[in-house]
Design a protein around this motif. Structure first.
Motif, PDB file in Angstrom:
ATOM      1  N   HIS A 123       0.835  -1.209   0.000  1.00  0.00           N
ATOM      2  CA  HIS A 123       0.000   0.000   0.000  1.00  0.00           C
ATOM      3  C   HIS A 123       0.866   1.255   0.000  1.00  0.00           C
ATOM      4  CE1 HIS A 123      -3.783  -2.060   0.247  1.00  0.00           C
ATOM      5  NE2 HIS A 123      -3.413  -2.736   1.305  1.00  0.00           N
ATOM      6  N   MET A 124       2.020   1.188   0.674  1.00  0.00           N
ATOM      7  CA  MET A 124       2.934   2.334   0.658  1.00  0.00           C
ATOM      8  C   MET A 124       3.430   2.589  -0.763  1.00  0.00           C
ATOM      9  SD  MET A 124       6.412   2.997   2.881  1.00  0.00           S
ATOM     10  CE  MET A 124       7.329   1.666   2.107  1.00  0.00           C
ATOM     11  N   LYS A 125       3.750   1.515  -1.486  1.00  0.00           N
ATOM     12  CA  LYS A 125       4.231   1.681  -2.855  1.00  0.00           C
ATOM     13  C   LYS A 125       3.129   2.243  -3.746  1.00  0.00           C
ATOM     14  CE  LYS A 125       7.044  -0.570  -6.332  1.00  0.00           C
ATOM     15  NZ  LYS A 125       7.860  -1.751  -6.681  1.00  0.00           N
ATOM     16  N   MET A 126       1.891   1.799  -3.514  1.00  0.00           N
ATOM     17  CA  MET A 126       0.780   2.331  -4.296  1.00  0.00           C
ATOM     18  C   MET A 126       0.632   3.838  -4.080  1.00  0.00           C
ATOM     19  SD  MET A 126      -0.364  -0.289  -5.970  1.00  0.00           S
ATOM     20  CE  MET A 126       1.328  -0.895  -5.930  1.00  0.00           C
ATOM     21  N   GLU A 127       0.810   4.276  -2.823  1.00  0.00           N
ATOM     22  CA  GLU A 127       0.639   5.695  -2.513  1.00  0.00           C
ATOM     23  C   GLU A 127       1.790   6.541  -3.032  1.00  0.00           C
ATOM     24  OE1 GLU A 127      -0.553   7.131   1.284  1.00  0.00           O
ATOM     25  OE2 GLU A 127      -1.717   5.330   1.762  1.00  0.00           O
ATOM     26  N   THR A 128       2.989   5.943  -3.058  1.00  0.00           N
ATOM     27  CA  THR A 128       4.162   6.741  -3.439  1.00  0.00           C
ATOM     28  C   THR A 128       4.370   6.812  -4.953  1.00  0.00           C
ATOM     29  OG1 THR A 128       5.581   4.793  -3.161  1.00  0.00           O
ATOM     30  CG2 THR A 128       5.382   6.295  -1.287  1.00  0.00           C
ATOM     31  N   THR A 129       3.637   5.987  -5.724  1.00  0.00           N
ATOM     32  CA  THR A 129       3.857   5.975  -7.174  1.00  0.00           C
ATOM     33  C   THR A 129       3.703   7.357  -7.785  1.00  0.00           C
ATOM     34  OG1 THR A 129       3.147   3.675  -7.421  1.00  0.00           O
ATOM     35  CG2 THR A 129       3.042   5.047  -9.377  1.00  0.00           C
ATOM     36  N   VAL A 130       2.647   8.061  -7.415  1.00  0.00           N
ATOM     37  CA  VAL A 130       2.394   9.366  -8.036  1.00  0.00           C
ATOM     38  C   VAL A 130       3.490  10.357  -7.662  1.00  0.00           C
ATOM     39  CG1 VAL A 130       0.917  10.180  -6.138  1.00  0.00           C
ATOM     40  CG2 VAL A 130       0.676  11.171  -8.430  1.00  0.00           C
ATOM     41  N   HIS A 131       4.005  10.277  -6.412  1.00  0.00           N
ATOM     42  CA  HIS A 131       5.089  11.173  -6.004  1.00  0.00           C
ATOM     43  C   HIS A 131       6.375  10.819  -6.753  1.00  0.00           C
ATOM     44  CE1 HIS A 131       2.224  12.315  -3.043  1.00  0.00           C
ATOM     45  NE2 HIS A 131       2.369  11.234  -2.295  1.00  0.00           N
ATOM     46  N   GLU A 132       6.614   9.525  -6.930  1.00  0.00           N
ATOM     47  CA  GLU A 132       7.804   9.086  -7.665  1.00  0.00           C
ATOM     48  C   GLU A 132       7.727   9.534  -9.126  1.00  0.00           C
ATOM     49  OE1 GLU A 132       7.833   4.924  -7.029  1.00  0.00           O
ATOM     50  OE2 GLU A 132       8.603   5.057  -4.977  1.00  0.00           O
ATOM     51  N   ARG A 133       6.509   9.502  -9.686  1.00  0.00           N
ATOM     52  CA  ARG A 133       6.332   9.962 -11.064  1.00  0.00           C
ATOM     53  C   ARG A 133       6.672  11.440 -11.178  1.00  0.00           C
ATOM     54  NH1 ARG A 133       0.605   9.227 -12.984  1.00  0.00           N
ATOM     55  NH2 ARG A 133       1.406  10.566 -14.623  1.00  0.00           N
ATOM     56  N   ARG A 134       6.227  12.229 -10.204  1.00  0.00           N
ATOM     57  CA  ARG A 134       6.511  13.663 -10.246  1.00  0.00           C
ATOM     58  C   ARG A 134       8.010  13.922 -10.112  1.00  0.00           C
ATOM     59  NH1 ARG A 134       1.472  15.042  -6.298  1.00  0.00           N
ATOM     60  NH2 ARG A 134      -0.147  15.183  -7.902  1.00  0.00           N
ATOM     61  N   SER A 135       8.634  13.221  -9.184  1.00  0.00           N
ATOM     62  CA  SER A 135      10.069  13.370  -9.006  1.00  0.00           C
ATOM     63  C   SER A 135      10.817  12.933 -10.266  1.00  0.00           C
ATOM     64  CB  SER A 135      10.532  12.541  -7.799  1.00  0.00           C
ATOM     65  OG  SER A 135      11.915  12.619  -7.635  1.00  0.00           O
ATOM     66  N   GLY A 136      10.378  11.816 -10.873  1.00  0.00           N
ATOM     67  CA  GLY A 136      10.989  11.328 -12.107  1.00  0.00           C
ATOM     68  C   GLY A 136      10.788  12.302 -13.255  1.00  0.00           C
ATOM     69  N   TYR A 137       9.622  12.959 -13.269  1.00  0.00           N
ATOM     70  CA  TYR A 137       9.342  13.940 -14.325  1.00  0.00           C
ATOM     71  C   TYR A 137      10.315  15.111 -14.226  1.00  0.00           C
ATOM     72  CZ  TYR A 137       6.819  17.446 -17.052  1.00  0.00           C
ATOM     73  OH  TYR A 137       6.485  18.419 -17.962  1.00  0.00           O
ATOM     74  N   VAL A 138      10.534  15.598 -13.010  1.00  0.00           N
ATOM     75  CA  VAL A 138      11.477  16.699 -12.816  1.00  0.00           C
ATOM     76  C   VAL A 138      12.885  16.252 -13.196  1.00  0.00           C
ATOM     77  CG1 VAL A 138      12.513  18.245 -11.115  1.00  0.00           C
ATOM     78  CG2 VAL A 138      10.060  17.778 -11.033  1.00  0.00           C
ATOM     79  N   LYS A 139      13.216  15.017 -12.857  1.00  0.00           N
ATOM     80  CA  LYS A 139      14.539  14.475 -13.211  1.00  0.00           C
ATOM     81  C   LYS A 139      14.727  14.484 -14.730  1.00  0.00           C
ATOM     82  CE  LYS A 139      17.338  10.271 -12.843  1.00  0.00           C
ATOM     83  NZ  LYS A 139      17.365   8.869 -12.324  1.00  0.00           N
ATOM     84  N   GLN A 140      13.703  14.080 -15.471  1.00  0.00           N
ATOM     85  CA  GLN A 140      13.784  14.091 -16.932  1.00  0.00           C
ATOM     86  C   GLN A 140      13.946  15.512 -17.459  1.00  0.00           C
ATOM     87  OE1 GLN A 140      10.218  12.055 -18.172  1.00  0.00           O
ATOM     88  NE2 GLN A 140      11.242  10.079 -18.279  1.00  0.00           N
ATOM     89  N   LEU A 141      13.236  16.459 -16.838  1.00  0.00           N
ATOM     90  CA  LEU A 141      13.345  17.846 -17.285  1.00  0.00           C
ATOM     91  C   LEU A 141      14.778  18.345 -17.161  1.00  0.00           C
ATOM     92  CD1 LEU A 141      10.131  19.516 -15.811  1.00  0.00           C
ATOM     93  CD2 LEU A 141      10.599  18.961 -18.194  1.00  0.00           C
ATOM     94  N   PHE A 142      15.433  17.994 -16.056  1.00  0.00           N
ATOM     95  CA  PHE A 142      16.789  18.481 -15.830  1.00  0.00           C
ATOM     96  C   PHE A 142      17.823  17.765 -16.699  1.00  0.00           C
ATOM     97  CE2 PHE A 142      15.011  20.623 -12.193  1.00  0.00           C
ATOM     98  CZ  PHE A 142      15.831  21.735 -12.048  1.00  0.00           C
ATOM     99  N   GLN A 143      17.366  16.804 -17.500  1.00  0.00           N
ATOM    100  CA  GLN A 143      18.232  16.165 -18.489  1.00  0.00           C
ATOM    101  C   GLN A 143      17.967  16.709 -19.893  1.00  0.00           C
ATOM    102  OE1 GLN A 143      16.979  12.124 -17.604  1.00  0.00           O
ATOM    103  NE2 GLN A 143      18.912  11.692 -16.573  1.00  0.00           N
TER     104      GLN A 143
END
Length: 589
Positions: A186-206
């Motif tokens: 359940h923790m992983k289910m909740e954190t997916t959207v936050h991880e996506r946002r963090s990953g999106y910012v990571k892609q932007l900085f590349q």
């Protein structure tokens, strides 16, 4: 049953990819179990003979040493073999499972990417599909080992007290592990959207374009804060679930210490009653420890299997998605060579109650060049998506040679179109690969690329490059790669559509990055395409479409005016008003 079914299904995929890997793991588990139980027997023999004074120390040392060496050698061989298999077959599993996934992704409806819940599921599958098969295989191997070890111990040593105690402790432990696994899931289910946002910012900085724009706009710190918020949200979720698991972990550790103490006390009492010898004490205590540990591990595997099933279930949910837009089928009608496209009373809404298209009607015949114009938000790009069968129509019909889209395979419909999308994509491949979307395999392919680049007005630029059409775009994978301007990338997208040799070409706002001269030249080339090329040209710049065979003006999702440029200007309606305003703006600028 669903848990078992999911895991067995994944085992089936593993066996299909690497049968010897699975068989080897099974055989190793059998040998490992025999050696583990044999070690108990060896301990008993050595201690018994030493206590009785019946054994020669050197002989016992050699016997015990040989057994230890045998066990060590097997363990090392097993580790080397499994590591070798893992390193080899990780790649096999990754290729096989990702191929299955990507074959499925190409059938996803575009609406899937607009469904946050489905997209989150897809993100989890992308992260799981490489590693989950190996995890399931390792679980299977351990499960076989634990079961066989307990069976062998039960056959050799049958002590009901041990078995009862072991089950009591293990059930407690299993409940704890299952609870923790649920928390982690359940923790992983909740954190997916936050991880996506963090990953999106990571892609932007590349992305060098983002870096340049964010510096000019002074927005870099804003995006860093977005990343910080995503990471902080992850931490808050993790902290919440950590508090839930802490008490259970403390209690589990405490109760786990009681069973060995009870067994030790029981064996001491039996020794005082002369039922067991010292060698029996050591042998039985080790047997209990091994039985209890393996039973514990087995019951840990059960929640692990259940945990696998949750993730596998998510994989099957995505892999078994059935598109609304049908891709293939035996009963699909054959469309034949393009002659006519009819749109009758076409309606569509992205969200219920908010129609984007409201009763669009027009037709297009072979060789015609029509323009669909209108202000931003009038529904032009949405119409393109429906013509390409990316969304099901909310109402009305689209007929290809008189055949309703609903009776045609989407792949066959799309094969008839070449498209320049409003939001086109270029890739870190060669210029030729960007045009053909595949390798150049023949001289005819090379000529097609050159012809397409010439049509788009990009050939002189590419010809001057050292590697010509085999020049790699961007330096993402090649330090000698080149960058084009925005207008040149747009011309490349136009060349890609032209090279497709499709019967109907759709140009959706192909002029956003082009200068007026380049835009006019390309439109004139489009208008001069032969009678076998049918064109739909979509734009909000009206001056570039004056020579179209017919112009359709969209406003608020409807065709409000249609006709040639001259006839529409004579009507002095909305088209006349927009055209006059645009021309005036260009003259003043």
């Amino acid at each position: 049953m669903k848990t078992i079914k999911n895991n067995l299904r994944m085992i089936g995929y593993i066996y299909k990819v690497a049968p010897m890997y699975l068989i080897s793991m099974f055989l190793c588990s059998i040998i490992q179990a025999l050696l583990a139980v044999g070690g108990l027997w060896a301990d008993k023999v050595v201690i018994s003979r030493l206590m009785d004074g019946r054994g020669i120390v050197t002989g016992l040392f050699l016997f015990y040493g040989f057994y230890i060496v045998l066990d060590y050698v097997f363990e090392q061989v097993r580790n080397l073999m499994m590591n070798r298999f893992n390193s080899l077959h990780n790649v096999d599993f990754s290729i096989y499972m990702r191929r299955l996934l990507y074959d499925k992704v190409k059938d996803f409806d575009i609406s899937c990417y607009e469904d946050q819940e489905f997209y989150n599921d897809y993100e989890r599958v992308v992260g799981e599909i490489d590693t989950r098969p190996i995890q399931v295989a390792n679980t299977f191997s351990r499960c076989v080992y634990y079961i066989l070890t307990m069976v062998f111990i039960t056959v050799v040593v049958f002590e009901p007290v041990f078995i009862v105690l072991a089950f009591v402790v293990v059930i407690k432990h299993v409940l704890h592990i299952n609870y923790l696994n649920k928390i982690n899931y359940h923790m992983k289910m909740e954190t997916t959207v936050h991880e996506r946002r963090s990953g999106y910012v990571k892609q932007l900085f590349q992305d060098n374009v983002f870096i340049a724009q964010s510096r000019v706009m002074g927005a870099t710190s804003y995006f860093i804060r977005l990343n910080d918020r995503a990471v902080e949200s992850d931490y808050i979720v993790a902290e919440k679930y950590y508090k839930k698991s802490l008490f259970s972990s403390v209690m589990s550790s405490f109760t786990g210490c009681l069973a060995p103490a009870v067994v030790g006390y029981y064996l001491c009492v039996q020794m005082l009653r002369d039922r067991y010898s010292v060698s029996d004490f050591v042998y039985l205590f080790e047997a209990f420890s091994m039985f209890a540990n393996n039973l514990t591990y087995l019951f840990q595997v059960i929640p692990e299997v259940a945990d696998h099933s949750r993730y596998i279930d998510n994989i099957w949910k995505v892999m078994e998605y059935q598109p609304v837009i049908r891709e293939d089928g035996e009963e699909m009608a054959s469309m034949g060579a393009f002659e006519k496209l009819e749109i009758r009373n076409l309606c569509f809404a992205y969200q219920k109650g908010r129609e984007v298209l409201k009763g669009i009607t027009f037709q297009l015949r072979k060789g015609e060049k029509i323009a669909i114009v209108g202000e931003n938000g009038s529904g032009k790009s949405t119409l393109v998506k429906l013509l390409l069968d990316m969304y099901p129509a909310g109402g009305g019909e689209i007929l290809y040679n008189g055949v309703d889209y609903r009776h045609c395979a989407a792949s066959e419909i799309r094969a008839g179109f070449g498209v320049v999308f409003q939001n086109f994509q270029t890739y870190a491949f060669t210029v030729a690969e960007n045009v053909l979307m595949r390798n150049v395999e023949t001289e005819a392919d090379r000529e097609k690329v050159v012809s397409a680049l010439g049509f788009a007005g990009l050939w002189e630029k590419v010809e001057a490059l050292e590697d010509g059409i085999f020049t790699v775009l961007t330096r993402e994978f090649d330090e000698n790669g080149v960058y084009f301007s925005g207008g040149e990338y747009q011309k490349l997208a136009i060349a890609r559509a032209y090279a497709r040799d499709a019967e109907v070409l759709i140009f959706d706002e192909p002029n956003s990055a082009l200068d007026p001269v380049s835009e006019y030249e390309i439109f004139q080339k489009i208008m001069l395409l032969g009678k076998d090329r049918t064109v739909i040209y979509i734009s909000h710049r009206l001056f570039s479409t004056v020579s179209a065979d017919c112009i359709y003006l969209l406003a608020d999702g409807q065709v409000c005016e249609k006709g040639t440029h001259d006839s529409l200007m004579e009507q002095k309606g909305k088209y006349h008003e927009m055209y006059t305003a645009q021309i005036k703006g260009y003259r003043e600028s």
